[in-house]
Scaffold this active site. Structure first.
Site, mmCIF file in Angstrom:
data_model
loop_
_atom_site.group_PDB
_atom_site.id
_atom_site.type_symbol
_atom_site.label_atom_id
_atom_site.label_comp_id
_atom_site.label_asym_id
_atom_site.label_seq_id
_atom_site.Cartn_x
_atom_site.Cartn_y
_atom_site.Cartn_z
ATOM 1 N N GLU A 49 0.828 -1.207 0.000
ATOM 2 C CA GLU A 49 0.000 0.000 0.000
ATOM 3 C C GLU A 49 0.865 1.260 0.000
ATOM 4 O O GLU A 49 1.817 1.389 0.772
ATOM 5 C CB GLU A 49 -0.895 -0.017 1.238
ATOM 6 N N LYS A 122 -10.034 1.845 -1.914
ATOM 7 C CA LYS A 122 -10.189 1.343 -0.549
ATOM 8 C C LYS A 122 -11.556 1.718 0.020
ATOM 9 O O LYS A 122 -11.956 2.891 0.008
ATOM 10 C CB LYS A 122 -9.071 1.921 0.316
ATOM 11 N N CYS A 166 -5.526 -2.980 2.942
ATOM 12 C CA CYS A 166 -5.199 -2.754 4.351
ATOM 13 C C CYS A 166 -6.395 -2.865 5.289
ATOM 14 O O CYS A 166 -6.786 -3.970 5.633
ATOM 15 C CB CYS A 166 -4.483 -1.420 4.500
#
Length: 307
Positions: A49, A122, A166
């Protein structure tokens, strides 16, 4: 993008690296490691990331929006050229400037011909001390403009990739939706680490929770997982904390959660393994979780709280 049936054996790689305040230096490190992974036979290579910069979310600073880029833009074009040159599928990560005032934490998937196979923005955005991501990132759209769900795998020449990012790691719903849409691999580019003032026992609990939950997604969905994380201690620019020590421990596990490769907590590395893509089908025949799901009884999962 090729229409040929993906091969049963697929060599994959996860890149674990430290990052520099200098974007060009960080990208040069990424490129060097991608080239090495490709030379060692990887056909799918996953970067961590926000690999082009240090983790800038330790503090809230409007000047840092200058790090953002459009897609396509300089970083995605560089990754595109690299994917095409090496003939690999490459998953990169970009602080995306979508329009004035709308920024995303975005994974880009470049196919073997350099084309943009797709992107994933995300969906779950944290906001914790040292991880002030809500200041910078707009959550990904729950539904794309073409009607697709936000948790939709990206079709590439080597198969369907369930790319998440994440904080999405902690949500079984995200992994399940990717699996239900036909994802063949779950991918979690990551930037996570320790508050350096936490005691060793707490640090161990945090790390093992992070590893365990993702192995659980592999088990529950009978899918391999690729989870690259950064390493190195990065200072807090505000001086309010002692910074974050990113814990590395990148790993690749198989569809029963078995470790296939794992990095340490301090060193740059390339994790490379060969996945047997027929194992998901074989395991689902003897552990038929998907057959036995009680979809008629899960309606309340859409409620915030069952009160």
């Amino acid at each position: 993008m090729s229409n040929k049936q993906p091969a049963a054996q697929l060599r994959v790689a996860a890149i674990q690296q430290p990052c520099s305040p200098d974007k060009s230096e960080s990208l040069a490190t990424s490129e060097r490691l991608v080239r090495q992974a490709a030379a060692e036979g990887a056909r799918l290579i996953v970067l961590q990331e926000l690999h082009a910069t240090q983790y800038f979310c330790q503090t809230e600073d409007t000047a840092l929006f200058e790090l953002a880029e459009p897609v396509p833009g300089p970083t995605s074009e560089r990754l595109s050229g690299l994917a095409k040159e090496l003939g690999v599928v490459l998953v990169g990560s970009i602080f995306e400037r979508r329009m004035n005032g709308v920024y995303h934490n975005t994974s880009v998937v470049l196919d073997t011909d350099g084309s943009l196979a797709g992107l994933y923005r995300k969906m779950h955005i944290p906001d914790d001390p040292g991880f002030y991501e809500k200041f910078y990132f707009t959550p990904g759209d729950a539904t794309f403009n073409d009607g697709r769900n936000g948790f939709t795998p990206i079709q590439t020449s080597i198969g369907k990739l369930g790319v998440l990012v994440c904080w999405d790691q902690w949500y079984p719903e995200a992994a399940r939706l990717m699996a239900l849409a036909g994802a063949e691999i779950l991918i979690y580019p990551t930037a996570i680490g320790w508050d350096v003032t936490d005691d060793p026992a707490e640090q161990t609990r945090q790390l093992e929770a992070w590893v365990t939950v993702q192995r659980g997604h592999a088990v529950a969905n009978n899918l391999p997982v690729i989870a690259p994380n950064r390493v190195g201690t990065e200072p807090d620019p505000s001086g309010h904390s002692e910074g974050i020590r990113f814990w590395g421990n990148s790993f690749i596990c198989g569809p029963q959660g078995e470790f296939l490769a794992r990095g340490n907590d301090s060193d740059e590395c390339i994790l490379s393994v060969t996945l047997d893509r027929q194992r998901t089908e074989a395991i689902r025949r003897i552990w038929p979780y998907f057959r036995d799901r009680r979809i008629d009884a899960y309606g309340d999962i859409l409620k915030r709280v069952r009160d």
